[in-house]
Design a protein around this motif. Structure first.
Motif, PDB file in Angstrom:
ATOM      1  N   ILE A 264      -1.743 -13.651   3.251  1.00 45.02           N
ATOM      2  CA  ILE A 264      -0.685 -12.721   3.675  1.00 45.02           C
ATOM      3  C   ILE A 264      -0.086 -13.193   4.996  1.00 45.02           C
ATOM      4  N   GLU A 278       0.798  -2.687  -0.501  1.00 42.57           N
ATOM      5  CA  GLU A 278       1.691  -3.588   0.230  1.00 42.57           C
ATOM      6  C   GLU A 278       1.027  -4.971   0.387  1.00 42.57           C
ATOM      7  N   THR A 282       2.287  -8.547  -1.243  1.00 44.52           N
ATOM      8  CA  THR A 282       2.528  -9.770  -0.462  1.00 44.52           C
ATOM      9  C   THR A 282       1.673 -10.924  -0.978  1.00 44.52           C
ATOM     10  N   LYS A 285       3.322 -12.280  -3.910  1.00 46.44           N
ATOM     11  CA  LYS A 285       4.512 -13.056  -3.537  1.00 46.44           C
ATOM     12  C   LYS A 285       4.102 -14.477  -3.135  1.00 46.44           C
ATOM     13  N   ARG A 286       3.028 -14.558  -2.343  1.00 49.30           N
ATOM     14  CA  ARG A 286       2.549 -15.885  -1.902  1.00 49.30           C
ATOM     15  C   ARG A 286       2.055 -16.710  -3.095  1.00 49.30           C
TER      16      ARG A 286
END
Ligand code: AHR
Length: 512
Positions: A264, A278, A282, A285-286
């Motif tokens: 993150i 959240e 993240t 997303k990574r």
């Protein structure tokens, strides 16, 4: 107005007829093999990966072992069919002097593991232990040689010691140490993270160093061609790949590495189990950035190597969080939840879909470190959700990748969106087609419709990995909380598959 109505009508029909997520499989268009070596693992001298994880010592009378290597671990890894295992690092590799780890144990010097926890190791686990262990597991060794603090001579002595069949100073030493025949060691990493812990080199400088090492390594080529892997880029450092591909002659380069962790924020990684949505979003997303990374690194490689001779080797990937409370911060011990299963699922799908260039990869790391497939606590051993994904997906090993297009809905969080569904497919040597589907949405079930083109199928079976909460994980007290189960939620009708994927689930289908 008329146009708008037409568009709305089209959208309505589309979602009614095709469901939310529309996938198309082209079963007759396979070209590239999904190299089994993308299912590789990584074992560093780090925390309890080697000591306590793989190896408990030849004299251990509490834990069943073969020459000091845990039998339960060997059995679990055999089931995974791991094709290769990278050792001894990571950052540790560029501090490791292999001669310290051979010969009588009582004479071996100690080493202070400066990178990981500052602990003193007794070198009781060395080259013989590792290579014998690979034979036991049925996997190919991938040795990462010391470039940062070693010498060319030390490196090629290691190649000679492990692989040379004739008479030589190093093969004589190997025989003296109890091993008559050489091992088979094809994969050699020339340093690790040369841009960082491997020596803080510039790409141009490392390219020259690589050329020097690779030259002398080649002189020890035996029948089995040596596969040399250059220390590769950190995530989006595209310049690194560009310089290596430009400056290293390709006849001395079989693979270029890439490292990318789903972290993150390096200063605020967050907990491994009590994370928020959240933090989950993240992390995903990574993880999904891997697609962009391999696309862009591959594009650079294509420029210099259009025939795709050189492999992209993602030899470190996985999730990285805060260590478990109360454990040594340098040991990188973290739990493994359904979030990790999602990382594994989407990453493997990405690798499959880039099978033409990504031909080797190593999850970091196998036991008790980062995104581990196995956790141990003294005599107890458990497997993690990541283990289950790697096992469910291993049907794709060495199968022909089949192109699959995904028209996915979005997983939306705080006005940001990610593609909810990821997929990949392959046909194995017996003609069976496997499709891996991942729904990363933390809240929503996703309806999928799969249009099967280019082949006829009469039967579908499926397995699923899911759990009520994304934070769920296996523990030593409850080791089977998460495990794969049969799945009836997808049905075949004519040339179409239809079904619903629960939130954060991984499904593997078999079509015959
Ligand atoms: O896997 C842990 C560490 O991460 C490795 O030692 C290093 O190569 C990377 O930075």
């Amino acid at each position: 107005m008329k146009k708008l109505l037409q568009v709305l009508l089209f959208c309505f029909c589309f979602s009614t007829v095709f469901g939310q997520n529309q996938l198309v499989l082209n079963a007759d268009l396979g070209k590239h093999k999904i190299d089994k070596h993308i299912y590789g693992h990584f074992a560093e001298h780090l925390g309890r990966c080697i000591y306590g994880g793989f190896y408990v010592g030849e004299d251990n009378d509490k834990i069943k072992h073969t020459k000091g290597v845990r039998n339960d671990v060997v059995d679990a890894l055999k089931k995974l069919k791991i094709p290769n295992l990278r050792w001894p690092g990571g950052c540790f590799a560029d501090t490791y002097h292999w001669k310290d780890g051979v010969g009588p144990k009582e004479k071996r010097p100690t080493i202070v593991n400066r990178w990981w926890g500052g602990v003193t190791e007794d070198n009781s686990f060395g080259t013989h232990n590792f290579l014998d262990m690979c034979e036991l597991i049925g996997t190919e060794p991938y040795l990462s040689g010391n470039v940062g603090s070693g010498t060319v001579q030390e490196f090629i002595d290691w190649v000679q010691y492990t692989t040379f069949d004739g008479k030589s100073p190093m093969s004589d030493l190997r025989k003296e140490n109890g091993r008559a025949n050489p091992w088979k060691v094809k994969y050699w990493g020339i340093g690790n993270e040369a841009w960082g812990c491997g020596g803080n080199m510039r790409a141009e400088y490392y390219a020259d160093v690589y050329r020097q090492y690779a030259t002398f390594l080649s002189a020890w080529q035996n029948d089995e061609k040596i596969f040399r892997i250059a220390s590769g880029a950190n995530s989006s450092d595209y310049k690194w790949t560009e310089v290596l591909m430009r400056d290293i002659p390709h006849q001395m380069l079989e693979g270029v590495a890439l490292h990318h962790y789903s972290v993150i924020d390096w200063n605020k990684k967050g907990p491994s189990t009590t994370f928020t949505e959240e933090q989950y979003f993240t992390t995903m997303k990574r993880a999904m950035l891997m697609d962009e990374l391999v696309t862009k690194h591959s594009n650079i490689m294509d420029k210099y190597d259009p025939a795709k001779k050189v492999a992209l080797v993602v030899d470190e990937w996985g999730g990285w969080y805060d260590v478990e409370p109360g454990t040594n911060p340098g040991f990188l011990y973290q739990q493994n939840t359904m979030r990790d299963a999602m990382i594994a699922g989407v990453t493997l799908n990405i690798f499959h879909n880039h099978a033409d260039r990504v031909r080797m990869a190593n999850l970091a790391q196998t036991i008790n470190v980062l995104q581990a497939v196995i956790l141990t606590n003294e005599e107890k051993m458990i497997v993690t959700p990541t283990y289950h994904v790697m096992e469910m997906f291993n049907v794709h090993q060495d199968a022909t990748m089949l192109p699959i297009t995904v028209n996915s809905t979005d997983y939306v969080f705080n006005n940001e969106k990610l593609q909810a569904i990821s997929a990949s497919a392959s046909r194995d040597a017996n003609g069976a087609v496997h499709i891996s589907l991942v729904n990363i949405d933390a809240k929503k079930e996703q309806e999928v419709t799969l249009d099967l083109r280019g082949a006829k199928f009469s039967n579908v079976t499926a397995k699923i990995l899911t759990s009520p909460k994304i934070q769920d994980h296996n523990t030593f007290e409850n080791p089977e909380k998460i495990k794969p189960a049969g799945f009836k939620g997808i049905t075949l009708s004519g040339n179409s598959l239809k079904g619903k994927l629960p939130p954060f689930s991984v499904v593997v289908l078999e079509l015959k």
